[in-house]
Design a protein around this motif. Structure first.
Motif, mmCIF file in Angstrom:
data_model
loop_
_atom_site.group_PDB
_atom_site.id
_atom_site.type_symbol
_atom_site.label_atom_id
_atom_site.label_comp_id
_atom_site.label_asym_id
_atom_site.label_seq_id
_atom_site.Cartn_x
_atom_site.Cartn_y
_atom_site.Cartn_z
ATOM 1 N N GLU A 185 0.784 -1.246 -0.090
ATOM 2 C CA GLU A 185 0.143 -0.054 -0.013
ATOM 3 C C GLU A 185 1.087 1.205 -0.104
ATOM 4 O OE1 GLU A 185 -2.179 2.227 -0.824
ATOM 5 O OE2 GLU A 185 -3.811 1.253 0.374
ATOM 6 N N ASN A 206 -4.025 0.444 7.735
ATOM 7 C CA ASN A 206 -3.196 -0.577 7.452
ATOM 8 C C ASN A 206 -3.414 -1.859 8.143
ATOM 9 O OD1 ASN A 206 -0.524 2.108 7.233
ATOM 10 N ND2 ASN A 206 -1.684 1.310 5.810
ATOM 11 N N HIS A 209 -3.920 -5.225 6.309
ATOM 12 C CA HIS A 209 -2.995 -6.474 6.813
ATOM 13 C C HIS A 209 -3.927 -7.589 7.508
ATOM 14 C CE1 HIS A 209 -0.668 -8.288 10.166
ATOM 15 N NE2 HIS A 209 0.024 -8.354 9.032
ATOM 16 N N ASP A 268 2.688 -1.710 4.532
ATOM 17 C CA ASP A 268 2.512 -0.423 4.096
ATOM 18 C C ASP A 268 3.751 0.297 3.533
ATOM 19 O OD1 ASP A 268 2.687 -0.834 7.109
ATOM 20 O OD2 ASP A 268 3.299 1.456 7.218
ATOM 21 N N CYS A 306 8.463 1.638 4.735
ATOM 22 C CA CYS A 306 7.776 0.223 4.939
ATOM 23 C C CYS A 306 7.564 -0.054 6.431
ATOM 24 C CB CYS A 306 8.477 -0.744 3.988
ATOM 25 S SG CYS A 306 8.661 -0.441 2.454
ATOM 26 N N SER A 364 3.413 4.298 7.657
ATOM 27 C CA SER A 364 2.520 5.241 7.576
ATOM 28 C C SER A 364 2.628 6.315 8.761
ATOM 29 C CB SER A 364 0.890 4.566 7.601
ATOM 30 O OG SER A 364 0.650 4.044 6.457
#
Length: 299
Positions: free
Chosen positions: A92, A101, A105, A117, A136, A167
């Motif tokens: 993503e 996320n 997941h 992510d 990541c 993120s």
């Protein structure tokens, strides 16, 4: 590995071009027809839907502008989850919350797939040059498996921690983008109001302690009054809201970030939401009654 890319926007299409240039078998899905046609001319293969794409490839990469589009692509009819993702790695790249996320997941791992992510920084220019920063979060073995692919599209690539960690770093970055852009807007409008050439201010600040990457990124656009959409104000506002929500969830008082988010909302309300983030300065200019323009004798 076969790769599928969903979302051929200002970031996705140049990333797909780099994948194709590296002779990676690449499948694509996007709502907009012109970038699909461009990718097909370069050797990409078109899938009928996100589910169809997922069934064809080993790695799925998604880069989408809104939460609604992400929910649809992942969880909707003919979405990624419906395809069956056994042994598939899903990346993503969109800027979303760590909570989303976690939802992605859970859904993917429940069906035997792996999820990372992997938000991006560097903008369209970085996407074209293959020099993106990729942050990541997720399983280390999945990260190592897709690292050769990430090396094609990025330059600085790191596994930050568990799912959602990438993120978190991206939201921190974009909160700073907003704060820095508002700060440089105020600073350069001050200089213009005082009658100082903005090019001279840039030249001196660039080698001084007040410099930031966002000054280099935006000041030429501002001086040339070029507010064509690259990274638009409304997307930054979405990211700022996510960042402030994250701060609140963590019990951190993001006072400056919160005020900047309100300012960017006001910029959007003034009609500049679809313009590049350089347009944030227009609100300050209007308040001061001056524009930061390039002088005819400036280099």
């Amino acid at each position: 590995m076969k790769v599928g890319y969903i979302g051929l926007g200002t970031m996705g299409l140049p990333m797909v071009k780099n994948l194709l240039q590296a002779d990676i078998d690449t499948w694509v899905v996007s709502r907009s027809r012109p970038p699909i046609e461009e990718a097909l001319k370069l050797g990409a293969k078109e899938a009928k839907s996100p589910a169809d794409l997922t069934s064809q490839v080993d790695v799925v990469m998604t880069c989408l502008p809104t939460i609604e589009s992400i929910e649809e692509i992942y969880f909707g009819e003919n979405g990624i989850i419906q395809a069956g993702v056994q042994d598939t790695i899903v990346l993503e790249h969109s800027t979303v919350s760590p909570q989303l996320n976690e939802k992605q997941h859970h859904a993917i791992t429940q069906k035997g797939g792996l999820f990372l992510d992997a938000p991006l920084s560097g903008g369209p220019m970085g996407a074209e040059a293959g020099t993106l920063t990729i942050m990541c979060g997720g399983d280390e073995s999945a990260f190592e498996r897709v690292r050769p692919i990430l090396d094609v599209v990025g330059q600085t690539i790191a596994l930050v921690g568990p799912v959602g960690s990438g993120s978190v770093v991206k939201l921190i970055n974009n909160m700073l983008v907003g704060v820095h852009t508002q700060a440089l807007s105020e600073a350069f409008v001050m200089g213009a109001k005082a009658g100082i050439d903005p090019a001279m201010i840039h030249r001196l600040i660039k080698v001084s302690t007040g410099h930031s990457h966002m000054i280099d990124r935006t000041i030429d656009l501002i001086q040339d009054r070029d507010f064509e959409q690259r990274f638009m104000v409304d997307l930054l506002h979405k990211d700022m809201k996510l960042a402030i929500d994250l701060a609140n969830n963590l019990g951190v008082e993001a006072e400056l970030g919160g005020r900047t988010e309100q300012i960017i909302q006001d910029v959007s309300d003034k009609g500049y939401g679809k313009q590049d983030v350089a347009a944030i300065i227009r609100r300050v200019e209007e308040q001061a009654g001056v524009e930061v323009k390039r002088k005819s004798d400036s280099n």
